[in-house]
Design a protein around this motif. Sequence first.
Motif, PDB file in Angstrom:
ATOM      1  N   VAL A 262       0.842  -1.194   0.000  1.00 13.24           N
ATOM      2  CA  VAL A 262       0.000   0.000   0.000  1.00 13.24           C
ATOM      3  C   VAL A 262       0.877   1.244   0.000  1.00 13.24           C
ATOM      4  O   VAL A 262       1.734   1.421   0.882  1.00 13.24           O
ATOM      5  CB  VAL A 262      -0.940   0.004   1.216  1.00 13.24           C
ATOM      6  CG1 VAL A 262      -1.784   1.285   1.227  1.00 13.24           C
ATOM      7  CG2 VAL A 262      -1.838  -1.231   1.218  1.00 13.24           C
ATOM      8  N   LEU A 263       0.670   2.111  -0.982  1.00 10.96           N
ATOM      9  CA  LEU A 263       1.357   3.393  -1.074  1.00 10.96           C
ATOM     10  C   LEU A 263       0.319   4.500  -0.902  1.00 10.96           C
ATOM     11  O   LEU A 263      -0.601   4.616  -1.712  1.00 10.96           O
ATOM     12  CB  LEU A 263       2.037   3.545  -2.441  1.00 10.96           C
ATOM     13  CG  LEU A 263       2.929   2.403  -2.929  1.00 10.96           C
ATOM     14  CD1 LEU A 263       3.403   2.678  -4.356  1.00 10.96           C
ATOM     15  CD2 LEU A 263       4.113   2.217  -2.000  1.00 10.96           C
ATOM     16  N   HIS A 264       0.449   5.294   0.155  1.00  7.90           N
ATOM     17  CA  HIS A 264      -0.464   6.432   0.335  1.00  7.90           C
ATOM     18  C   HIS A 264      -0.062   7.516  -0.652  1.00  7.90           C
ATOM     19  O   HIS A 264       1.061   8.030  -0.603  1.00  7.90           O
ATOM     20  CB  HIS A 264      -0.389   6.929   1.775  1.00  7.90           C
ATOM     21  CG  HIS A 264      -1.330   8.051   2.057  1.00  7.90           C
ATOM     22  ND1 HIS A 264      -1.056   9.050   2.969  1.00  7.90           N
ATOM     23  CD2 HIS A 264      -2.561   8.355   1.552  1.00  7.90           C
ATOM     24  CE1 HIS A 264      -2.055   9.897   3.007  1.00  7.90           C
ATOM     25  NE2 HIS A 264      -2.983   9.502   2.164  1.00  7.90           N
ATOM     26  N   THR A 265      -0.964   7.863  -1.561  1.00 13.81           N
ATOM     27  CA  THR A 265      -0.668   8.819  -2.626  1.00 13.81           C
ATOM     28  C   THR A 265      -1.744   9.892  -2.692  1.00 13.81           C
ATOM     29  O   THR A 265      -2.551   9.942  -3.622  1.00 13.81           O
ATOM     30  CB  THR A 265      -0.565   8.096  -3.986  1.00 13.81           C
ATOM     31  OG1 THR A 265      -1.754   7.291  -4.183  1.00 13.81           O
ATOM     32  CG2 THR A 265       0.663   7.188  -4.040  1.00 13.81           C
ATOM     33  N   PRO A 266      -1.807  10.766  -1.691  1.00 14.87           N
ATOM     34  CA  PRO A 266      -2.855  11.794  -1.677  1.00 14.87           C
ATOM     35  C   PRO A 266      -2.697  12.778  -2.827  1.00 14.87           C
ATOM     36  O   PRO A 266      -1.643  12.891  -3.447  1.00 14.87           O
ATOM     37  CB  PRO A 266      -2.644  12.477  -0.323  1.00 14.87           C
ATOM     38  CG  PRO A 266      -1.190  12.246  -0.006  1.00 14.87           C
ATOM     39  CD  PRO A 266      -0.881  10.893  -0.555  1.00 14.87           C
ATOM     40  N   GLY A 267      -3.775  13.505  -3.074  1.00 15.89           N
ATOM     41  CA  GLY A 267      -3.791  14.524  -4.118  1.00 15.89           C
ATOM     42  C   GLY A 267      -5.116  14.522  -4.845  1.00 15.89           C
ATOM     43  O   GLY A 267      -5.841  15.513  -4.824  1.00 15.89           O
ATOM     44  N   HIS A 268      -5.465  13.404  -5.470  1.00 19.37           N
ATOM     45  CA  HIS A 268      -6.799  13.272  -6.077  1.00 19.37           C
ATOM     46  C   HIS A 268      -7.850  13.203  -4.972  1.00 19.37           C
ATOM     47  O   HIS A 268      -8.967  13.713  -5.125  1.00 19.37           O
ATOM     48  CB  HIS A 268      -6.844  12.021  -6.948  1.00 19.37           C
ATOM     49  CG  HIS A 268      -8.150  11.798  -7.629  1.00 19.37           C
ATOM     50  ND1 HIS A 268      -8.613  12.599  -8.648  1.00 19.37           N
ATOM     51  CD2 HIS A 268      -9.106  10.847  -7.432  1.00 19.37           C
ATOM     52  CE1 HIS A 268      -9.790  12.163  -9.056  1.00 19.37           C
ATOM     53  NE2 HIS A 268     -10.120  11.102  -8.333  1.00 19.37           N
ATOM     54  N   ALA A 269      -7.487  12.561  -3.884  1.00 18.65           N
ATOM     55  CA  ALA A 269      -8.302  12.503  -2.668  1.00 18.65           C
ATOM     56  C   ALA A 269      -7.328  12.347  -1.497  1.00 18.65           C
ATOM     57  O   ALA A 269      -6.225  11.813  -1.673  1.00 18.65           O
ATOM     58  CB  ALA A 269      -9.280  11.337  -2.721  1.00 18.65           C
ATOM     59  N   PRO A 270      -7.722  12.787  -0.309  1.00 16.87           N
ATOM     60  CA  PRO A 270      -6.771  12.753   0.823  1.00 16.87           C
ATOM     61  C   PRO A 270      -6.297  11.355   1.182  1.00 16.87           C
ATOM     62  O   PRO A 270      -5.151  11.172   1.603  1.00 16.87           O
ATOM     63  CB  PRO A 270      -7.584  13.366   1.971  1.00 16.87           C
ATOM     64  CG  PRO A 270      -8.689  14.125   1.333  1.00 16.87           C
ATOM     65  CD  PRO A 270      -9.002  13.410   0.054  1.00 16.87           C
ATOM     66  N   GLY A 271      -7.182  10.363   1.013  1.00 14.54           N
ATOM     67  CA  GLY A 271      -6.829   9.007   1.380  1.00 14.54           C
ATOM     68  C   GLY A 271      -6.552   8.110   0.186  1.00 14.54           C
ATOM     69  O   GLY A 271      -6.634   6.881   0.304  1.00 14.54           O
ATOM     70  N   ALA A 272      -6.214   8.698  -0.943  1.00 13.63           N
ATOM     71  CA  ALA A 272      -5.928   7.890  -2.127  1.00 13.63           C
ATOM     72  C   ALA A 272      -4.720   6.995  -1.874  1.00 13.63           C
ATOM     73  O   ALA A 272      -3.725   7.411  -1.278  1.00 13.63           O
ATOM     74  CB  ALA A 272      -5.669   8.784  -3.335  1.00 13.63           C
ATOM     75  N   VAL A 273      -4.816   5.757  -2.334  1.00 16.77           N
ATOM     76  CA  VAL A 273      -3.700   4.815  -2.241  1.00 16.77           C
ATOM     77  C   VAL A 273      -3.495   4.141  -3.592  1.00 16.77           C
ATOM     78  O   VAL A 273      -4.419   4.053  -4.411  1.00 16.77           O
ATOM     79  CB  VAL A 273      -3.920   3.726  -1.163  1.00 16.77           C
ATOM     80  CG1 VAL A 273      -4.121   4.358   0.212  1.00 16.77           C
ATOM     81  CG2 VAL A 273      -5.085   2.816  -1.522  1.00 16.77           C
ATOM     82  N   CYS A 274      -2.261   3.681  -3.812  1.00 17.69           N
ATOM     83  CA  CYS A 274      -1.941   2.800  -4.918  1.00 17.69           C
ATOM     84  C   CYS A 274      -1.454   1.479  -4.335  1.00 17.69           C
ATOM     85  O   CYS A 274      -1.012   1.422  -3.190  1.00 17.69           O
ATOM     86  CB  CYS A 274      -0.870   3.415  -5.813  1.00 17.69           C
ATOM     87  SG  CYS A 274      -1.357   4.985  -6.576  1.00 17.69           S
ATOM     88  N   LEU A 275      -1.537   0.433  -5.112  1.00 18.12           N
ATOM     89  CA  LEU A 275      -1.152  -0.902  -4.659  1.00 18.12           C
ATOM     90  C   LEU A 275      -0.100  -1.444  -5.610  1.00 18.12           C
ATOM     91  O   LEU A 275      -0.389  -1.685  -6.791  1.00 18.12           O
ATOM     92  CB  LEU A 275      -2.371  -1.832  -4.639  1.00 18.12           C
ATOM     93  CG  LEU A 275      -3.517  -1.381  -3.733  1.00 18.12           C
ATOM     94  CD1 LEU A 275      -4.790  -2.127  -4.068  1.00 18.12           C
ATOM     95  CD2 LEU A 275      -3.155  -1.602  -2.274  1.00 18.12           C
ATOM     96  N   HIS A 276       1.101  -1.634  -5.084  1.00 17.78           N
ATOM     97  CA  HIS A 276       2.216  -2.110  -5.912  1.00 17.78           C
ATOM     98  C   HIS A 276       2.399  -3.601  -5.685  1.00 17.78           C
ATOM     99  O   HIS A 276       2.594  -4.049  -4.556  1.00 17.78           O
ATOM    100  CB  HIS A 276       3.503  -1.365  -5.551  1.00 17.78           C
ATOM    101  CG  HIS A 276       4.689  -1.784  -6.343  1.00 17.78           C
ATOM    102  ND1 HIS A 276       5.957  -1.866  -5.814  1.00 17.78           N
ATOM    103  CD2 HIS A 276       4.798  -2.174  -7.649  1.00 17.78           C
ATOM    104  CE1 HIS A 276       6.802  -2.274  -6.752  1.00 17.78           C
ATOM    105  NE2 HIS A 276       6.127  -2.458  -7.866  1.00 17.78           N
ATOM    106  N   ALA A 277       2.315  -4.366  -6.779  1.00 15.41           N
ATOM    107  CA  ALA A 277       2.508  -5.814  -6.732  1.00 15.41           C
ATOM    108  C   ALA A 277       3.772  -6.150  -7.516  1.00 15.41           C
ATOM    109  O   ALA A 277       3.708  -6.405  -8.729  1.00 15.41           O
ATOM    110  CB  ALA A 277       1.299  -6.537  -7.321  1.00 15.41           C
ATOM    111  N   PRO A 278       4.949  -6.145  -6.874  1.00 16.51           N
ATOM    112  CA  PRO A 278       6.200  -6.363  -7.607  1.00 16.51           C
ATOM    113  C   PRO A 278       6.229  -7.685  -8.364  1.00 16.51           C
ATOM    114  O   PRO A 278       6.748  -7.744  -9.493  1.00 16.51           O
ATOM    115  CB  PRO A 278       7.267  -6.331  -6.504  1.00 16.51           C
ATOM    116  CG  PRO A 278       6.657  -5.559  -5.389  1.00 16.51           C
ATOM    117  CD  PRO A 278       5.190  -5.866  -5.435  1.00 16.51           C
TER     118      PRO A 278
END
Length: 209
Positions: free
Chosen positions: A122-138
Amino acid sequence: MTARIDHLVTSGTFTLDGSTWDVDNNVWIVGDDSEAIVIDAAHDATAILAALGGRTLRAIVCTHAHNDHIDAAPALAAATGARILLHPADQPLWKQTHPGHSPDGDLSDGQTLTIAGVDLHVLHTPGHAPGAVCLHAPDLATVFTGDTLFKGGPGATGRSFSDFPTIIDSIRDRLLTLPPATVVRTGHGDSTTIGAEAPHLDQWISRGH
């Protein structure tokens, strides 16, 4: 069994700040033949259930809480028993859509979700929404970016709860540092790669200002 990524597109509406738009959303399913997670339960719980094909749904992961990404989440949870996971900073947005229903658990930066032997970070990536996250699956050479990064640039930041400099920082620091071959699977539209998007950061900054 080997983990795989399944994809379906659902259609509905996005509503915020008193306006409504017709939208098509990407719904991503990560798992194997026995278990899976759903990333963004958009619009149509019945269609998502059909795509699961009887697999055990372990979690419904919300990349953010705009209504078009979460509107089917409670129905899908009720049908499967799966827990809904959301970053707590997006609770105000969640409550606009589901005032009588709360998510079942929190997402946090650095958290790891494991499904079918594959880790999603889980990567917290705010900006579009305060609690926006991305999910990195290496192991799958993939990052699920919700509405943070699209083919061609950042997600929208012209509405409530959003901020352009913040999304640029999130993309620069959390996403463009991933391996260039990483496939970017987005909340709407076509996929891309980190390597295809990284050279355009300065253009996005200029355009945003």
